[in-house]
Design a protein around this motif. Structure first.
Motif, PDB file in Angstrom:
ATOM      1  N   ASP A 278       0.819  -1.220   0.000  1.00  0.00           N
ATOM      2  CA  ASP A 278       0.000   0.000   0.000  1.00  0.00           C
ATOM      3  C   ASP A 278       0.847   1.263   0.000  1.00  0.00           C
ATOM      4  N   LEU A 279       2.038   1.191   0.548  1.00  0.00           N
ATOM      5  CA  LEU A 279       2.863   2.393   0.693  1.00  0.00           C
ATOM      6  C   LEU A 279       3.605   2.751  -0.588  1.00  0.00           C
ATOM      7  N   ALA A 280       3.970   1.762  -1.377  1.00  0.00           N
ATOM      8  CA  ALA A 280       4.718   2.042  -2.608  1.00  0.00           C
ATOM      9  C   ALA A 280       4.467   0.915  -3.602  1.00  0.00           C
ATOM     10  N   LYS A 281       4.714   1.249  -4.838  1.00  0.00           N
ATOM     11  CA  LYS A 281       4.548   0.259  -5.877  1.00  0.00           C
ATOM     12  C   LYS A 281       5.652  -0.790  -5.790  1.00  0.00           C
ATOM     13  N   PHE A 282       5.326  -1.995  -6.266  1.00  0.00           N
ATOM     14  CA  PHE A 282       6.353  -3.020  -6.335  1.00  0.00           C
ATOM     15  C   PHE A 282       7.363  -2.630  -7.405  1.00  0.00           C
ATOM     16  N   LYS A 283       8.631  -2.811  -7.118  1.00  0.00           N
ATOM     17  CA  LYS A 283       9.693  -2.456  -8.039  1.00  0.00           C
ATOM     18  C   LYS A 283      10.129  -3.696  -8.813  1.00  0.00           C
ATOM     19  N   LYS A 284      10.832  -3.396  -9.911  1.00  0.00           N
ATOM     20  CA  LYS A 284      11.356  -4.491 -10.703  1.00  0.00           C
ATOM     21  C   LYS A 284      12.382  -5.287  -9.899  1.00  0.00           C
ATOM     22  N   GLY A 285      12.414  -6.571 -10.152  1.00  0.00           N
ATOM     23  CA  GLY A 285      13.382  -7.420  -9.477  1.00  0.00           C
ATOM     24  C   GLY A 285      12.743  -8.690  -8.950  1.00  0.00           C
ATOM     25  N   THR A 286      13.546  -9.439  -8.238  1.00  0.00           N
ATOM     26  CA  THR A 286      13.111 -10.733  -7.722  1.00  0.00           C
ATOM     27  C   THR A 286      12.734 -10.605  -6.249  1.00  0.00           C
ATOM     28  N   TYR A 287      11.600 -11.218  -5.890  1.00  0.00           N
ATOM     29  CA  TYR A 287      11.126 -11.248  -4.507  1.00  0.00           C
ATOM     30  C   TYR A 287      11.194 -12.703  -4.006  1.00  0.00           C
ATOM     31  N   PHE A 288      11.726 -12.833  -2.807  1.00  0.00           N
ATOM     32  CA  PHE A 288      11.877 -14.170  -2.224  1.00  0.00           C
ATOM     33  C   PHE A 288      10.870 -14.341  -1.087  1.00  0.00           C
ATOM     34  N   VAL A 289      10.253 -15.533  -1.040  1.00  0.00           N
ATOM     35  CA  VAL A 289       9.250 -15.829  -0.020  1.00  0.00           C
ATOM     36  C   VAL A 289       9.667 -17.103   0.735  1.00  0.00           C
ATOM     37  N   ASN A 290       9.697 -17.005   2.079  1.00  0.00           N
ATOM     38  CA  ASN A 290      10.027 -18.148   2.929  1.00  0.00           C
ATOM     39  C   ASN A 290       8.815 -18.508   3.783  1.00  0.00           C
ATOM     40  N   PHE A 291       8.609 -19.810   3.951  1.00  0.00           N
ATOM     41  CA  PHE A 291       7.468 -20.330   4.711  1.00  0.00           C
ATOM     42  C   PHE A 291       8.009 -20.989   6.004  1.00  0.00           C
ATOM     43  N   PHE A 292       7.483 -20.555   7.167  1.00  0.00           N
ATOM     44  CA  PHE A 292       7.976 -21.034   8.456  1.00  0.00           C
ATOM     45  C   PHE A 292       6.873 -21.681   9.292  1.00  0.00           C
ATOM     46  N   ASP A 293       7.224 -22.798   9.906  1.00  0.00           N
ATOM     47  CA  ASP A 293       6.413 -23.376  10.982  1.00  0.00           C
ATOM     48  C   ASP A 293       7.170 -23.051  12.272  1.00  0.00           C
ATOM     49  N   LYS A 294       6.750 -22.003  12.935  1.00  0.00           N
ATOM     50  CA  LYS A 294       7.511 -21.397  14.042  1.00  0.00           C
ATOM     51  C   LYS A 294       8.877 -20.984  13.512  1.00  0.00           C
ATOM     52  N   GLN A 295       9.996 -21.430  14.152  1.00  0.00           N
ATOM     53  CA  GLN A 295      11.312 -20.984  13.697  1.00  0.00           C
ATOM     54  C   GLN A 295      11.887 -21.873  12.599  1.00  0.00           C
ATOM     55  N   GLU A 296      11.169 -22.930  12.231  1.00  0.00           N
ATOM     56  CA  GLU A 296      11.688 -23.883  11.252  1.00  0.00           C
ATOM     57  C   GLU A 296      11.171 -23.557   9.863  1.00  0.00           C
ATOM     58  N   ILE A 297      12.113 -23.344   8.933  1.00  0.00           N
ATOM     59  CA  ILE A 297      11.720 -23.048   7.563  1.00  0.00           C
ATOM     60  C   ILE A 297      11.228 -24.326   6.880  1.00  0.00           C
ATOM     61  N   MET A 298      10.065 -24.223   6.228  1.00  0.00           N
ATOM     62  CA  MET A 298       9.427 -25.390   5.616  1.00  0.00           C
ATOM     63  C   MET A 298       9.563 -25.411   4.083  1.00  0.00           C
ATOM     64  N   GLY A 299       9.881 -24.261   3.528  1.00  0.00           N
ATOM     65  CA  GLY A 299      10.022 -24.196   2.083  1.00  0.00           C
ATOM     66  C   GLY A 299      10.197 -22.744   1.651  1.00  0.00           C
ATOM     67  N   SER A 300      10.427 -22.549   0.373  1.00  0.00           N
ATOM     68  CA  SER A 300      10.629 -21.190  -0.150  1.00  0.00           C
ATOM     69  C   SER A 300      10.204 -21.132  -1.629  1.00  0.00           C
ATOM     70  N   SER A 301      10.007 -19.914  -2.084  1.00  0.00           N
ATOM     71  CA  SER A 301       9.644 -19.691  -3.481  1.00  0.00           C
ATOM     72  C   SER A 301      10.080 -18.274  -3.850  1.00  0.00           C
ATOM     73  N   SER A 302       9.914 -17.905  -5.111  1.00  0.00           N
ATOM     74  CA  SER A 302      10.331 -16.559  -5.552  1.00  0.00           C
ATOM     75  C   SER A 302       9.529 -16.147  -6.792  1.00  0.00           C
ATOM     76  N   ILE A 303       9.566 -14.836  -7.052  1.00  0.00           N
ATOM     77  CA  ILE A 303       8.921 -14.318  -8.255  1.00  0.00           C
ATOM     78  C   ILE A 303       9.740 -13.127  -8.750  1.00  0.00           C
ATOM     79  N   THR A 304       9.835 -13.027 -10.038  1.00  0.00           N
ATOM     80  CA  THR A 304      10.588 -11.920 -10.643  1.00  0.00           C
ATOM     81  C   THR A 304       9.619 -11.037 -11.424  1.00  0.00           C
ATOM     82  N   LEU A 305       9.594  -9.743 -11.077  1.00  0.00           N
ATOM     83  CA  LEU A 305       8.720  -8.780 -11.743  1.00  0.00           C
ATOM     84  C   LEU A 305       9.550  -7.954 -12.712  1.00  0.00           C
ATOM     85  N   GLU A 306       9.032  -7.787 -13.922  1.00  0.00           N
ATOM     86  CA  GLU A 306       9.763  -7.047 -14.973  1.00  0.00           C
ATOM     87  C   GLU A 306       9.491  -5.553 -14.864  1.00  0.00           C
TER      88      GLU A 306
END
Length: 306
Positions: A278-306
């Motif tokens: 809401d504060l600013a537009k998404f900028k070009k580049g890659t965004y990384f997403v991490n999924f956690f069950d408490k402190q334990e990382i369960m998986g990850s994914s990413s997306i690249t915006l042009e």
């Protein structure tokens, strides 16, 4: 004839003198042994001139000294009777001083000394018997303690084995009951004025990121509400969204973008969450997403915006 008579007379005179000399010599030497025999008797009286009471006094002192040494041996055992033995030893020393002070004791005093000596011997005998009994009891007690220690050691070893097995079982059950996540996906959407969402890959058109994943089914896992933490990082590793810190109490913490809740009922469930910028537009580049069950990382994914 006259001459022969004179020679016979001279021979007779010599014979008388000879016999008289032998008799005198016999008398002299027969008296000497009596004198020699009597002399030791006089000497012995001079040497052993002490009275019977004095000899008894010396014997009693010798016995007391030996008894004192016996008390020292008993005290050396270091038992609970040591203080009593020390007191009795002091009594012996006091009695010895008293006897030494009495140079010419009477017969009555000797009887008293003998009685006290006898009492001290009897007391020592009783104490020695008690010490033997205590040592025997202590030996039996030590044997019993050693036996108990062996039993306790074996029991501890068995308990440690059971605890170790229990921990392994708990860990196995925990791993078995853990829910696994999958199908991690990040999609960029552009929201039209009509409210309709359209997928996009352009940064300038992106209004939100839809982040989805699935919770796999597990028959062992408990049912109920579960919470997962989503962390979205931009090109500068800045955490987007709520950017909140949570601590887990084991010196571990996590900064997350938003929470996703799910009511797990034993079956696979598809879950998603939305990150609005809401504060600013998404900028070009890659965004990384991490999924956690408490402190334990369960998986990850990413997306690249042009």
């Amino acid at each position: 004839m006259k001459k022969n008579h004179k020679d016979s007379w001279i021979k007779a005179l010599f014979a008388i003198i000879f016999i008289f000399g032998i008799g005198a010599t016999y008398l002299i030497f027969s008296n000497e042994p009596n004198d020699i025999i009597e002399q030791p008797s006089n000497s012995r009286l001079e040497i052993t001139g002490s009275s019977p009471e004095t000899l008894d006094r010396e014997n009693i002192l010798d016995s007391l000294n030996n008894l004192k040494l016996a008390y020292d041996v008993a005290i050396f055992e270091k038992t609970t009777l040591s203080e009593e033995l020390e007191l009795q030893k002091k009594n012996i020393e006091n009695l010895m001083e008293i006897i030494k002070a009495s140079k010419n004791p009477s017969g009555e005093q000797i009887k008293i000394y003998r009685k006290q000596l006898s009492d001290l011997k009897v007391s020592l005998d009783l104490k020695v018997a008690e010490i033997k009994k205590l040592k025997s009891q202590n030996k039996n007690l030590l044997t019993e303690i050693e036996s108990q220690n062996v039993v306790m050691y074996k029991q501890k070893a068995e308990n440690d084995t059971l605890i170790s097995k229990q921990k392994k079982l708990e860990s196995t059950l925990k791993d078995a009951s853990r829910l696994s996540l999958g199908n991690f996906k990040v999609t960029a959407f552009n929201e039209k004025s009509s409210g309709k969402e359209q997928e996009t890959t352009k940064a300038k058109n992106t209004d939100k990121l839809k982040i989805s994943f699935s919770v796999n089914g597990n028959s062992v896992a408990k049912t109920g509400k579960r919470v997962y933490y989503i962390q979205v990082l931009d090109q500068k590793n800045t955490v987007l969204g709520e950017n909140k810190l949570i601590e887990f109490g084991n010196d571990k913490a996590l900064v997350y973008s938003f929470l996703v809740g799910v009511d797990y009922q034993g079956k696979m469930a598809n879950v998603y969450g939305v990150l609005n910028n809401d504060l600013a537009k998404f900028k070009k580049g890659t965004y990384f997403v991490n999924f956690f069950d408490k402190q334990e990382i369960m998986g990850s994914s990413s997306i690249t915006l042009e």
